[in-house]
Every structure is written in structure tokens, then in C-alpha cells.
Design an enzyme around this catalytic site. Structure first.
Site, PDB file in Angstrom:
ATOM      1  N   THR A   1      36.367  37.199  32.379  1.00  0.00           N
ATOM      2  CA  THR A   1      35.796  37.597  33.582  1.00  0.00           C
ATOM      3  C   THR A   1      36.947  38.685  34.530  1.00  0.00           C
ATOM      4  OG1 THR A   1      36.411  35.700  34.810  1.00  0.00           O
ATOM      5  CG2 THR A   1      34.372  35.544  34.043  1.00  0.00           C
TER       6      THR A   1
ATOM      7  N   GLU B   1      46.716  30.166  35.362  1.00  0.00           N
ATOM      8  CA  GLU B   1      45.608  30.686  34.448  1.00  0.00           C
ATOM      9  C   GLU B   1      46.117  32.199  33.880  1.00  0.00           C
ATOM     10  OE1 GLU B   1      41.515  30.813  35.346  1.00  0.00           O
ATOM     11  OE2 GLU B   1      41.054  32.636  34.266  1.00  0.00           O
TER      12      GLU B   1
ATOM     13  N   ARG C   1      31.622  32.226  46.445  1.00  0.00           N
ATOM     14  CA  ARG C   1      32.478  30.988  45.865  1.00  0.00           C
ATOM     15  C   ARG C   1      32.694  30.126  47.257  1.00  0.00           C
ATOM     16  NH1 ARG C   1      37.517  32.844  41.910  1.00  0.00           N
ATOM     17  NH2 ARG C   1      36.276  33.697  40.347  1.00  0.00           N
TER      18      ARG C   1
ATOM     19  N   ARG D   1      40.385  40.487  41.918  1.00  0.00           N
ATOM     20  CA  ARG D   1      39.253  39.853  42.770  1.00  0.00           C
ATOM     21  C   ARG D   1      39.671  39.988  44.284  1.00  0.00           C
ATOM     22  NH1 ARG D   1      37.020  35.097  44.953  1.00  0.00           N
ATOM     23  NH2 ARG D   1      38.858  33.738  45.204  1.00  0.00           N
TER      24      ARG D   1
ATOM     25  N   ARG E   1      43.722  39.744  44.710  1.00  0.00           N
ATOM     26  CA  ARG E   1      44.821  39.433  43.838  1.00  0.00           C
ATOM     27  C   ARG E   1      44.460  40.111  42.494  1.00  0.00           C
ATOM     28  NH1 ARG E   1      41.683  37.723  39.110  1.00  0.00           N
ATOM     29  NH2 ARG E   1      40.467  35.920  39.594  1.00  0.00           N
TER      30      ARG E   1
ATOM     31  N   GLU F   1      37.369  28.937  43.020  1.00  0.00           N
ATOM     32  CA  GLU F   1      36.361  28.581  41.997  1.00  0.00           C
ATOM     33  C   GLU F   1      36.057  27.200  42.095  1.00  0.00           C
ATOM     34  OE1 GLU F   1      37.506  29.785  38.038  1.00  0.00           O
ATOM     35  OE2 GLU F   1      35.377  30.500  37.676  1.00  0.00           O
TER      36      GLU F   1
ATOM     37  N   CYS G   1      40.889  34.961  30.792  1.00  0.00           N
ATOM     38  CA  CYS G   1      39.450  34.902  30.765  1.00  0.00           C
ATOM     39  C   CYS G   1      38.871  36.059  30.997  1.00  0.00           C
ATOM     40  CB  CYS G   1      39.143  34.257  32.261  1.00  0.00           C
ATOM     41  SG  CYS G   1      37.370  34.014  32.511  1.00  0.00           S
TER      42      CYS G   1
ATOM     43  N   ARG H   1      49.671  35.961  38.793  1.00  0.00           N
ATOM     44  CA  ARG H   1      48.664  36.234  39.690  1.00  0.00           C
ATOM     45  C   ARG H   1      49.402  36.713  41.079  1.00  0.00           C
ATOM     46  NH1 ARG H   1      43.352  33.766  39.115  1.00  0.00           N
ATOM     47  NH2 ARG H   1      42.934  34.334  36.753  1.00  0.00           N
TER      48      ARG H   1
HETATM   49  P1  ADP Z   1      41.589  33.485  41.879  1.00  0.00           P
HETATM   50  O1  ADP Z   1      41.036  34.118  43.355  1.00  0.00           O
HETATM   51  O2  ADP Z   1      42.775  33.683  41.781  1.00  0.00           O
HETATM   52  O3  ADP Z   1      40.545  33.598  40.942  1.00  0.00           O
HETATM   53  P2  ADP Z   1      40.615  30.933  43.222  1.00  0.00           P
HETATM   54  O4  ADP Z   1      39.073  31.388  43.438  1.00  0.00           O
HETATM   55  O5  ADP Z   1      40.582  29.570  42.750  1.00  0.00           O
HETATM   56  O6  ADP Z   1      41.416  31.754  42.190  1.00  0.00           O
HETATM   57  O7  ADP Z   1      41.188  30.944  44.700  1.00  0.00           O
HETATM   58  C1  ADP Z   1      42.397  30.744  44.615  1.00  0.00           C
HETATM   59  C2  ADP Z   1      43.026  30.519  46.246  1.00  0.00           C
HETATM   60  O8  ADP Z   1      42.803  31.498  47.003  1.00  0.00           O
HETATM   61  C3  ADP Z   1      42.104  29.270  46.865  1.00  0.00           C
HETATM   62  O9  ADP Z   1      42.632  28.514  47.481  1.00  0.00           O
HETATM   63  C4  ADP Z   1      41.118  30.151  47.832  1.00  0.00           C
HETATM   64  O10 ADP Z   1      40.838  29.264  48.909  1.00  0.00           O
HETATM   65  C5  ADP Z   1      42.049  31.375  48.135  1.00  0.00           C
HETATM   66  N1  ADP Z   1      41.241  32.306  48.736  1.00  0.00           N
HETATM   67  C6  ADP Z   1      40.547  33.358  48.098  1.00  0.00           C
HETATM   68  N2  ADP Z   1      40.146  34.104  48.779  1.00  0.00           N
HETATM   69  C7  ADP Z   1      40.739  34.058  49.962  1.00  0.00           C
HETATM   70  C8  ADP Z   1      40.601  34.692  51.266  1.00  0.00           C
HETATM   71  N3  ADP Z   1      39.741  35.787  51.405  1.00  0.00           N
HETATM   72  N4  ADP Z   1      41.266  34.307  52.266  1.00  0.00           N
HETATM   73  C9  ADP Z   1      42.030  32.947  52.232  1.00  0.00           C
HETATM   74  N5  ADP Z   1      42.211  32.503  50.820  1.00  0.00           N
HETATM   75  C10 ADP Z   1      41.544  32.913  50.040  1.00  0.00           C
HETATM   76  N1  IOM Z   2      38.491  31.265  33.748  1.00  0.00           N
HETATM   77  C1  IOM Z   2      37.873  30.590  35.098  1.00  0.00           C
HETATM   78  N2  IOM Z   2      38.329  31.276  36.193  1.00  0.00           N
HETATM   79  N3  IOM Z   2      36.230  30.316  34.935  1.00  0.00           N
HETATM   80  C2  IOM Z   2      35.615  31.942  34.794  1.00  0.00           C
HETATM   81  C3  IOM Z   2      35.949  29.157  34.380  1.00  0.00           C
HETATM   82  C4  IOM Z   2      34.610  29.104  33.924  1.00  0.00           C
HETATM   83  O1  IOM Z   2      33.998  28.274  34.842  1.00  0.00           O
HETATM   84  O2  IOM Z   2      34.305  29.361  32.764  1.00  0.00           O
END
Ligand code: ADP
Ligand code: IOM
Length: 345
Positions: free
Chosen positions: A259, A211, A295, A266, A112, A300, A257, A215
């Protein structure tokens, strides 16, 4: 505003770098859009289990509050104030044969990027009218997608709880009521202006007004990282001819953010590693070597389920998109190698 109470056990980068001296330097500053230090830090002050704890309200936040953002950016990405960011989205520069061609370890792959429209407030201070404008602008751009990328938009407003839950369980939709985003002001006027676009196969998704304003996500089962990258890049090419996103030569794509700055990318796999799960030191030695993050599989701040983990690139700024994805690939190859070595004979 007084210096906030930050408990000693707090491990976030906010707690590390918001010294009383930095606080005094920044406490009366404001960006042209009225974004203040209080708004920058509120999420981390309210949520002491944040990993970072700070958010930008606009591009200028990164210069106005540089005394706080710069050391955080340096520690997270290894990126200095004089460094320049460059982009490379050319799939031909990747060397990423499927690390798991037999399909034994990698459940799914997702890449993403975050994007925010140029000269628009970021989610922490965006107005309802601007949020709606982001949504309509994004939908106009997405209507230009064709073939495999063509799909439909599902706004959160009016979405049944059942559909929302199903999309969340399929790992396609963001969660509702995230307390880290809530404290930073992102959940105002929920669910207005939020939603998800997805193609018919659910391999290409766009989250609107979470966020980041957008995305943009490519996802599929298995470990064909290059195919996932190519799909993402094809969509970006179309979307970026329709919308101008906030970008500068120092910080790359501007995100809420710190990061996510730079590539805002990511790239992750969901991967089953039962033997490495029993030896977290060996696991972490590999992820550290390849600059990867671990993660849980619900995103996250979630815990892992069984021995399935979400592994992704940690650094996003000061490296190209190709490097971020290559790091993931090479790290995953090393993880699978170690997993096989640790398997009982
Ligand atoms: P972001 O990737 O946008 O920073 P998150 O870590 O919260 O946000 O992940 C968002 C969603 O994407 C979650 O539901 C997570 O389970 C899903 N996700 C992330 N990586 C994968 C993957 N490789 N396969 C399937 N789902 C994924
Ligand atoms: N911005 C969010 N994705 N994360 C880095 C929150 C936090 O734990 O600070």
C-alpha cells in the site's frame, strides 16, 4: 506448507487474491535473501481482519511473488504491471490554500513518507546488525539537519514508559506490539534499534525501524497543508543527499507493505465532522470520489473518537506526491462544504 485456512468472512486483499492456483505457483519460491511465501502471507493469515495482509522482505519479493502482489497493487492503487511511477515533490505545483482558515474543522495536518535503504533487507527479515546499521546511518543523515529541522534522537531502548506514553498520546510515536507487524516478523529484538527523532517544536519527526526503516514526518496543528509539505520536502532533500533509498521506475520507493509503494506518502488531516458522521453514505461518497481513506485518530486499525476522523490519500503509487496532497486538499474542501450544508440551520 499447505494452503492456509482463510475463513470466508476474511475481507483482506490476501484472502481475495491468494487462490489455490496462485499458492501452488508461489509456494516453493524464495528471493535471494531467503524470503518465502509463508513470510509474505503470515500477517494476513494470523490476522484475518487485516486490510491487506502481505509484506515484502526485500525489493525482489515484488517480482518473485508478483502473482500475488500484482493484483493487490492493481486493486489498491489502480496501477498496472506495465505502468511507470514518477515523483514530483515541487511545492510550487500545489494549489492548496488552507481549507479551514477559521480553524473550525481541521485539528492537525501530517504528511509522512516511508523510506528503506537501498540493498538492505526490509523489516520482516532484517537482522539485528542491519537494523542497528539503519539506525546509525539515519542518525548520521539527521545530524545534517539545521534550523527548524534540528532536533534530538530518543531511542526506545531505555526510554521511560512515561515518555513513550506521552509521545504516543501526542500522536507522535508509533505503538508498541502491533499484532499485524508482529506476525510479519517486524517486532524481533524489540526495542533495539527503534526510536524517534524530533525537532524542538515537534513538527518534524523521523521514526526509525518501525514498519519501514524510516518514516519521515512533518506535522502541525491546523490546515496549512502546503507549509507541512514544504517542511517535509526540505528535510527529504538533506536526508536524500546522505542516504540512498531503494527506488525503481516501476514501483517508486520500495516499502514493506504494497500500500505504501510509489510515493510512500500518506498525507492526512485530523478533522471534526459531526454532521457527516451521522450520514456515513454521504461521507464515503466524498472520500471515494477523491480517493481518500478514513482512519480512526490513533492510527491504522483504530476507531474514530467522537466525530474526529483521520482522512488521508489512499493511492500512493502511480500518482506523484503533489497529486496525492492535492487529492487530500480537494477532498477536504468538499468534506467541509458538505459538513456546513448538513449543519442544522
Ligand atoms: P502511518 O501514518 O505512518 O501509516 P498510522 O496511521 O498508524 O501510521 O498513524 C501514526 C500516528 O500518526 C498515529 O498516532 C496517528 O494518530 C498520527 N496521525 C496521523 N495523521 C495525523 C494528523 N493529521 N494529525 C495528528 N496525528 C496524526
Ligand atoms: N501494512 C499495514 N500498514 N497494513 C496495510 C496492515 C493490514 O491491515 O494489512
Amino acid at each position: 506448507m499447505d494452503y492456509p485456512k482463510l475463513p470466508k468472512k476474511c475481507k483482506s486483499l490476501l484472502c481475495k487474491y491468494l487462490t489455490p492456483k496462485v499458492f501452488d505457483t508461489l509456494k516453493n519460491k524464495k528471493t535471494i535473501n531467503g524470503f518465502t511465501l509463508e513470510l509474505v502471507i503470515n500477517s494476513g493469515v494470523q490476522n484475518i481482519d487485516s486490510s491487506i495482509g502481505v509484506y515484502a522482505g526485500d525489493e525482489e519479493s515484488y517480482t518473485t511473488f508478483a502473482a500475488l502482489f500484482d493484483p493487490i497493487i492493481k486493486e489498491y492503487h489502480g496501477f498496472d504491471t506495465q505502468d511507470k511511477h514518477t515523483s514530483n515533490l515541487n511545492p510550487d505545483d500545489l494549489n492548496t490554500p488552507n481549507p479551514d482558515s477559521e480553524g473550525k474543522f481541521i485539528v492537525s495536518t501530517r504528511i509522512r513518507v516511508g523510506r528503506n535503504i537501498d540493498n538492505m533487507h526490509l523489516g520482516a527479515v532484517i537482522s539485528q546488525g542491519q537494523r542497528d546499521l539503519v539506525e546509525s546511518t539515519a542518525l548520521k543523515a539527521l545530524s545534517a539537519l539545521e534550523g527548524e529541522l534540528a532536533g534530538n534522537y530518543y531511542p526506545l531502548l531505555g526510554m521511560t514508559k512515561e515518555l513513550q506514553d506521552d509521545l504516543y498520546k501526542e500522536h507522535l510515536l508509533f505503538k508498541e506490539g502491533d499484532r499485524f507487524l508482529d506476525a510479519a516478523g517486524y517486532n524481533r529484538n524489540w526495542p533495539d534499534g527503534r526510536g524517534i527523532y524530533h525537532n524542538h517544536d515537534k513538527t518534524f519527526l523521523v521514526w526509525i525501524n518501525e514498519e519501514d526503516q524510516l518514516r519521515i514526518i512533518s506535522i502541525q496543528q491546523g490546515g496549512d497543508i502546503k507549509e507541512v509539505f514544504i517542511r517535509l520536502v526540505s528535510a527529504l532533500k538533506v536526508i536524500e543527499t546522505e542516504v540512498t533509498f531503494a527506488y525503481n521506475n516501476h514501483l517508486g520507493y520500495i516499502t514493506s507493505c504494497p500500500t505504501n509503494l510509489g510515493t510512500a506518502m500518506r498525507a492526512s488531516v485530523h478533522i471534526t465532522l459531526p454532521n457527516l458522521a451521522k450520514d456515513m453514505d454521504a461521507f464515503k461518497a466524498i472520500t471515494d470520489k477523491y480517493y481518500l481513506q478514513i482512519r480512526g485518530i490513533n492510527g491504522e486499525h483504530s476507531a474514530n473518537e467522537g466525530s474526529v476522523y483521520d482522512i488521508s490519500n489512499q493511492r500512493r503509487l502511480g500518482i506523484t506526491e503533489v497529486q496525492a496532497v492535492q487529492n487530500l486538499h480537494d477532498g477536504v474542501v468538499a468534506l467541509i462544504g458538505a459538513e456546513k450544508t448538513l449543519a442544522p440551520k
